[in-house]
Write an enzyme that holds these catalytic residues in place. Structure first.
Site, PDB file in Angstrom:
ATOM      1  CE  LYS B  96      -2.940   2.690   3.061  1.00 52.71           C
ATOM      2  NZ  LYS B  96      -3.599   2.756   4.367  1.00 52.71           N
ATOM      3  CB  ALA B 183      -8.290   7.092   5.449  1.00 54.52           C
ATOM      4  CG  ASN B 205      -5.696   0.522  12.542  1.00 55.20           C
ATOM      5  OD1 ASN B 205      -5.837  -0.551  13.120  1.00 55.20           O
ATOM      6  ND2 ASN B 205      -4.791   1.395  12.905  1.00 55.20           N
TER       7      ASN B 205
END
Lengths: 370, 254
Positions: B96, B183, B205
Site C-alpha cells: 500500500k 481512511a 483501523n
C-alpha cells in the site's frame, strides 16, 4: 520572515488583563471547535479553563486516542559530552561549575549503545553540552554513525547549528531535532543566560526553523517551565509550534513540557508550575495541535507520569540517565536530577497495566538500508 | 452467496481490510482478525522490528495476506525503498503506497504516489495506492499499473465518515479498478454505505482499535461490510424526491 516577527507581535499582548478577560463560555466554545485559533489557545490557558479541566481532559484523551491510538513511543536520552561554554543560571553543565568534564570516545559511545539497546529501546536522543570546540557537529556526526548500527532512529539535542550543519547531520542519519527555547520572554532570557553564545536569543529561536529547512523528519520544541509566567510561555511555545507546522507541513512538529528540576546551583524558579498547571498546559497543547506528538520526560515523578499518560502524551523517556556515559559507567555529573528512575521494563509494565502498548520502534532511517 | 473478490491473483471472500496500528496490545491482532473475518491486513514497515521479542508481524495469523504500507514516506523514492525493504523482509509483494507530505491532515500526495506506483508495478508488486479521490490521478494510477485504488473517505484516523462521497461515487463509476475506501470510516454504517455505493472493499483501523470493545466492533464491521455488499448486488431502489402514488394519476390512460 521567522517566528521572531510573530513573537514581536505576541509580546505586545496585555497578558495580565487578557488572562482575566476570558470566561468559561470562551473555553466551552474552544472545546467545540475543530481547529483552534490564537484566542482559543489563550482561553484554554487562562484561569477560566481551570474549572473545566476534566471536560478538556476528556476531549484531549479522545483526540489522542483517535490520532495516536493506544500506543506510547519510548525513547531514552544519551549524553555524549558535558563541556559547555555558556553560563546559564539553571543548569549543572554551566561553565562556572568546576567538575571533571568528559566526552565519550567512539568505544564508549558503542558501550553506551549496547547497554541501551539491550533494554529493547530503538529510538535514541543524543545530547551534548553547548561547546562548538569540544562537541562540534563533526563529533556528533561520528557518534551518530556508530549509533545507527544499534538504533533505527536517532535524534539530537545539541547547541543551535546552521542550516548547513543540520543538513549534514540529517544526511549522516539524524532524523529528529529537539531544541528547547528555555524561555520565550526575552528579558528573562537575557537574565538567565549570563554569558556565552546562548545569550543570542534569536539564534536559538530560529534554530528549529533551520532544522525544518534542513529536512529533519521531526522537530521538537519546548519552554523550560518555571522560568517565567507559565501561561505566557506555554502560549508562545504552542504558537511557535503552529507557526512551524503551518510553514513546514512535511515536518512533524512535537512539543515538550519540561518543568524546572534541581541541578548543581541554587536558582529558584520564578513561577510555580503546579501539577494542575502542567496538566492545563498539556491539554491546551493537545487541543490546539491535535496531531502533534507530546513528550513527557523523567523530570516528572512516577505517580504523576502514570496519570499524565492518559492526557495527551504520546512519547515518554524511560531508563534515563542525565550523565555522560551514565548507561554503561558511573561517575558523571547529571545535568539535572530526574524524578522517575524506573527501568524500561518497569515503564513497559506500567503502560501495559494502563491499557497502552509501549512502542520501541516507530521509524527506520531508510537511507542507510536502501 | 458467492461473490469472490480477486485482487493481485488472490481470491478473497472478505471485503474488509484491517490494520495493525493503535491497539493497546499486539495480542489483540489475531483476535480482531478472527472477529472481523478479514483476510488482508496492513502493517507499517516502520513498526516492524525483527529483533524485537514483540515483533508486530509475529502476531499476524499466517493465513492473512500482508499489505505492508509505506507510512512515513514523503517522496516516491522513499516509498519505493520501503516497498523493496518490505519484500526483502519477507512480507510478500503487496504494497500500500502512502506518500504523505502534510503532517497536519495527513493527506496523500497523489503525484508522488503515481510515480511510486509506476516503479513498483513494473517490479512486479501488487500496488494499492492510498490517494485523495481525484479522477485524473486515479486514471493515471491505473495506467501506472495499480491493482486497485484506495481513496480516502476523510482524513486518516478522523472517524469522520464518507466526506468525499461524491468523489468516491465518480471513481467507482469511472475507474475500471477495484476501489477500496480507506481512511475516515468510523462507524459500521459508514462502511455499509461505502459498500452500497459500489466500493469493492473498505480498509479501516482506528474505528476498531479505539472502540471500547474492539472485538465486538470488528464483528460489527464484518456484518456491515457484508450487508452493504449485498445491498449493492441486490440493486438499491431508486430514490424519489416526492412520494410516488401507488395508484398512478395517469392510470386511466391504459
Amino acid at each position: 520572515m521567522s517566528f521572531y516577527e510573530s513573537l514581536a507581535r505576541l509580546e505586545q499582548l496585555p497578558y495580565e488583563s487578557l488572562w482575566q478577560q476570558f470566561q468559561v463560555e470562551d473555553v466551552k466554545r474552544a472545546l467545540c471547535k475543530d481547529r483552534l485559533e490564537e484566542s482559543d489557545l489563550l482561553a484554554l490557558l487562562s484561569p477560566a479553563a481551570e474549572p473545566c479541566l476534566e471536560e478538556i481532559a476528556r476531549r484531549a484523551q479522545r483526540l489522542t486516542r483517535t490520532h495516536f491510538g493506544h500506543v506510547m513511543q519510548l525513547f531514552t536520552p544519551m549524553y555524549l559530552a558535558d563541556f559547555c561554554v555558556n553560563h546559564c543560571t539553571y543548569c549543572s553543565f554551566s561553565s562556572i561549575y568546576d567538575f571533571p568534564r568528559k566526552r565519550l570516545t567512539p568505544e564508549e559511545v558503542r558501550q553506551e549503545a549496547v547497554a541501551i539497546a539491550s533494554t529493547g529501546l530503538r529510538h535514541l536522543l543524543v545530547l551534548t553540552g553547548e561547546s562548538r570546540s569540544e562537541s562540534p557537529a563533526s563529533y556528533v556526526k561520528e557518534c551518530v554513525e556508530i549509533l545507527h548500527e544499534y538504533f533505527p532512529s536517532v535524534s539530537i539535542e545539541v547547541n543551535p547549528l546552521s542550516t548547513a550543519e543540520y543538513r549534514e547531520l540529517r544526511e549522516a542519519g539524524v532524523d529528529g531535532l529537539t531544541l528547547y527555547q528555555e524561555v520565550y520572554h526575552q528579558e528573562t532570557y537575557r537574565k538567565l543566560h549570563v554569558k556565552g553564545p546562548k545569550r543570542v536569543f534569536r539564534n536559538r529561536l530560529d534554530a528549529p526553523e533551520r532544522g525544518c529547512q534542513a529536512g529533519f523528519r521531526s522537530v521538537n520544541i519546548g519552554a523550560l517551565l518555571g522560568m517565567y509566567d507559565w501561561r505566557q510561555e506555554a502560549f508562545m511555545t504552542a504558537m511557535h509550534a503552529r507557526y512551524l507546522q503551518d510553514k513546514y507541513p512535511e515536518c512533524e512538529i512535537g512539543l515538550s513540557a519540561p518543568r524546572f528540576r534541581p541541578y548543581l546551583g541554587e536558582f529558584n524558579p520564578n513561577s510555580d508550575v503546579t501539577d494542575r498547571a502542567l496538566v492545563q498546559i498539556i491539554l491546551a497543547y493537545r487541543l490546539f495541535l491535535p496531531r502533534s506528538g507530546i513528550t513527557l520526560s523523567t523530570r516528572e515523578p512516577a505517580p504523576l507520569r502514570n496519570h499524565l499518560i492518559h492526557l495527551g502524551i504520546t512519547k515518554m523517556s524511560a531508563g534515563v540517565s542525565t550523565e555522560v556515559g551514565g548507561h554503561s559507567q558511573d561517575g558523571g555529573t547529571p545535568q539535572f536530577e530526574i524524578s522517575d528512575e524506573r527501568s524500561v521494563e518497569e515503564i513497559t509494565d506500567m503502560l501495559k497495566a494502563n491499557g497502552l502498548q509501549p512502542v520501541f520502534k516507530d521509524w527506520d532511517l531508510l537511507r542507510l538500508q536502501a | 452467496m458467492l461473490d469472490p473478490f480477486v485482487i493481485g491473483g488472490i481470491t478473497l471472500s472478505s471485503r474488509l481490510f484491517i490494520g495493525t496500528g493503535k491497539y493497546s496490545r499486539n495480542t489483540l491482532i489475531p483476535e480482531v482478525v478472527a472477529s472481523s473475518g478479514s483476510q488482508v491486513i496492513t502493517v507499517a514497515l516502520r513498526r516492524v522490528d525483527p529483533e524485537s521479542r514483540d515483533n508486530i508481524v509475529s502476531h499476524i495469523p499466517p493465513h492473512m495476506t500482508l499489505l505492508p504500507n509505506t507510512s512515513g514516506a514523503r517522496t516516491a523514492g522513499e516509498a519505493v525503498r520501503i516497498a523493496r525493504l518490505a519484500r526483502a523482509a519477507g512480507l510478500g509483494n503487496w504494497v500500500k503506497i502512502e506518500v504523505i507530505n502534510d503532517q497536519k491532515y495527513l493527506l496523500p500526495d497523489n503525484l508522488e504516489t503515481i510515480r511510486a506506483t509506476e516503479i513498483l508495478a513494473a517490479e512486479g508488486f501488487v500496488v494499492l495506492p492510498y490517494m485523495s479521490p481525484d479522477l485524473s490521478a486515479a486514471i493515471r494510477m491505473k495506467e501506472a499499473g495499480a491493482a486497485a485504488i484506495m481513496p480516502l473517505g476523510s482524513p486518516i484516523g478522523s472517524n469522520r465518515g464518507l466526506r468525499t462521497k461524491e468523489l468516491l461515487r465518480i471513481l467507482i463509476s469511472e475507474v475500471d479498478l477495484p476501489v477500496i475506501v480507506d481512511a475516515g470510516i468510523g462507524r459500521p454504517s459508514e462502511a455499509a454505505e461505502a459498500m452500497e455505493l459500489g466500493a469493492s472493499a473498505v480498509l479501516l483501523n482506528t474505528a476498531i482499535a479505539t472502540a471500547r470493545d474492539p472485538l465486538l466492533m470488528a464483528e460489527a464491521f464484518r456484518e456491515a461490510v457484508s450487508s452493504g455488499r449485498k445491498a449493492y448486488l441486490a440493486g438499491l431502489g431508486p430514490v424519489e424526491e416526492t412520494a410516488v402514488a401507488s395508484s398512478p394519476l395517469t392510470g386511466f390512460l391504459k
